[in-house]
Scaffold this motif. Structure first.
Motif: not given
Length: 169
Positions: A66, A68-70
């Motif tokens: 997606t 996004q950095w987790q």
């Protein structure tokens, strides 16, 4: 009569320990080299017996599909205990070997000269390969950090000693 493989192994291990004893008794030059570096992989890092202190831990974050950095996650958390593990425990043995690699990286970073590049260290390259091999399937890019975490405290990013550049999975 030819010696068996186990006899040769015992002889080589004994010769290595005799060499270590001689190098400990000999004062002066520091003995180092790639062959000595490779031999240390057979033995755990015994530094944790020297006293309580900061523990090297490996943290990883991934960029998922997606975009996004987790959040940073401890890469090798403590393994759960099972009674059967007292007799046969390959998972925990592998986890201990991986943590030993992280401990060696921490020691190598501490002894790195000021003008040295951590990415040139063999232990850094091995940790990078370890992280890449253990990534989840949804990772597009990743980063890892080596943090020195004090006992009984919550780790945060201020404890980072080494942060890798963003890598493609």
């Amino acid at each position: 009569m030819t010696p068996s493989a186990s006899d040769i192994s015992l002889l080589l291990i004994a010769a290595y320990f005799i060499f270590l004893l001689a190098s400990l008794l000999r004062r002066g030059k520091v003995i180092s080299g790639p062959w000595l570096f490779l031999l240390r992989s057979f033995f755990p890092n015994w530094r944790f017996y020297h006293g309580l202190g900061h523990q090297p831990r490996l943290f990883v974050r991934i960029l998922d599909s997606t975009g996004q950095w987790q959040s940073w996650e401890m890469f090798m958390p403590r393994a759960p205990f099972h009674l059967g593990d007292l007799f046969h425990n390959p998972r925990n043995n592998l986890a201990l070997a991986n943590q030993n690699l992280v401990d060696h990286l921490s020691a190598d970073v501490q002894s790195l000269p000021d003008d040295g590049d951590v990415r040139d260290l063999v232990t850094y390259q091995l940790v990078e390969r370890l992280v890449r091999s253990m990534l989840r399937a949804e990772a597009i890019q990743y980063q890892f950090q080596l943090r020195l975490v004090p006992p009984r405290s919550e780790p945060d990013e201020s404890m980072a000693v080494v942060t890798s550049p963003v890598q493609n999975a």
